[in-house]
Write an enzyme that holds these catalytic residues in place. Sequence first.
Site, PDB file in Angstrom:
ATOM      1  N   GLU A 138      59.301  30.713  54.602  1.00 51.38           N
ATOM      2  CA  GLU A 138      59.870  30.577  53.253  1.00 51.38           C
ATOM      3  C   GLU A 138      58.808  30.855  52.198  1.00 51.38           C
ATOM      4  OE1 GLU A 138      59.901  28.565  55.824  1.00 51.38           O
ATOM      5  OE2 GLU A 138      61.498  27.071  55.707  1.00 51.38           O
ATOM      6  N   CYS A 153      57.465  23.613  51.849  1.00 55.94           N
ATOM      7  CA  CYS A 153      58.274  24.767  51.437  1.00 55.94           C
ATOM      8  C   CYS A 153      59.333  24.357  50.419  1.00 55.94           C
ATOM      9  CB  CYS A 153      58.921  25.433  52.648  1.00 55.94           C
ATOM     10  SG  CYS A 153      57.722  26.389  53.597  1.00 55.94           S
TER      11      CYS A 153
HETATM   12  N1  THU Z   1      57.789  26.824  59.987  1.00 52.92           N
HETATM   13  C1  THU Z   1      58.301  27.653  59.050  1.00 52.92           C
HETATM   14  O1  THU Z   1      58.005  28.849  59.028  1.00 52.92           O
HETATM   15  N2  THU Z   1      59.123  27.119  58.120  1.00 52.92           N
HETATM   16  C2  THU Z   1      59.435  25.789  58.049  1.00 52.92           C
HETATM   17  O2  THU Z   1      59.916  25.331  57.038  1.00 52.92           O
HETATM   18  C3  THU Z   1      59.192  24.949  59.220  1.00 52.92           C
HETATM   19  C4  THU Z   1      58.034  25.386  60.047  1.00 52.92           C
HETATM   20  C5  THU Z   1      56.889  27.380  60.997  1.00 52.92           C
HETATM   21  C6  THU Z   1      55.459  26.954  60.834  1.00 52.92           C
HETATM   22  C7  THU Z   1      54.959  27.118  62.251  1.00 52.92           C
HETATM   23  O3  THU Z   1      54.560  28.464  62.433  1.00 52.92           O
HETATM   24  C8  THU Z   1      56.166  26.859  63.122  1.00 52.92           C
HETATM   25  O4  THU Z   1      57.288  26.969  62.285  1.00 52.92           O
HETATM   26  C9  THU Z   1      56.167  25.508  63.802  1.00 52.92           C
HETATM   27  O5  THU Z   1      55.928  24.488  62.883  1.00 52.92           O
END
Ligand code: THU
Length: 133
Positions: free
Chosen positions: A57, A91
């Site tokens: 995000e 985020c």
């Molecule tokens: N992650 C995201 O990209 N967005 C979120 O809002 C939740 C977590 C990713 C970060 C990391 O690479 C993986 O998911 C596990 O936490």
Amino acid sequence: MEITEKQLFDVASQAMENAYAPYSHYTVGAAVLCDDGKIYSGVNVENASYGLTNCAERTAIFKAVSEGAKHVSKIVITNGTQELSKPCGACRQVMSEFMDSDDIVFLANKTNDFKEYTFKEILPLAFSDKDMD
Ligand code: THU
């Protein structure tokens, strides 16, 4: 041509193929529709120093803002599992900088099941610039 919500879902899913998640193996894709009429995509980008990971995000929003966009009206967030995506707290706070209360958040999964929320539903009591007036 007007950008459809299906396009936004397609961009998020396609972007997810570029997720860099060698540590968690949890892939995330995001697509934001901005007031300039453009869609910007983002993926999670992990790092061997785990804390430096950037979520999908924030990647999408930072790409949009760095290209001159100032406001996100819709965001689709998807991931590589059957569970609907849940944006992390960091985020949500970054989203609050560029989204208004009634802007639209689609939380999706890998087969494009989704739930639709307004931004205020996913971040009630958001801290914003108005709190510093
Ligand atoms: N992650 C995201 O990209 N967005 C979120 O809002 C939740 C977590 C990713 C970060 C990391 O690479 C993986 O998911 C596990 O936490």
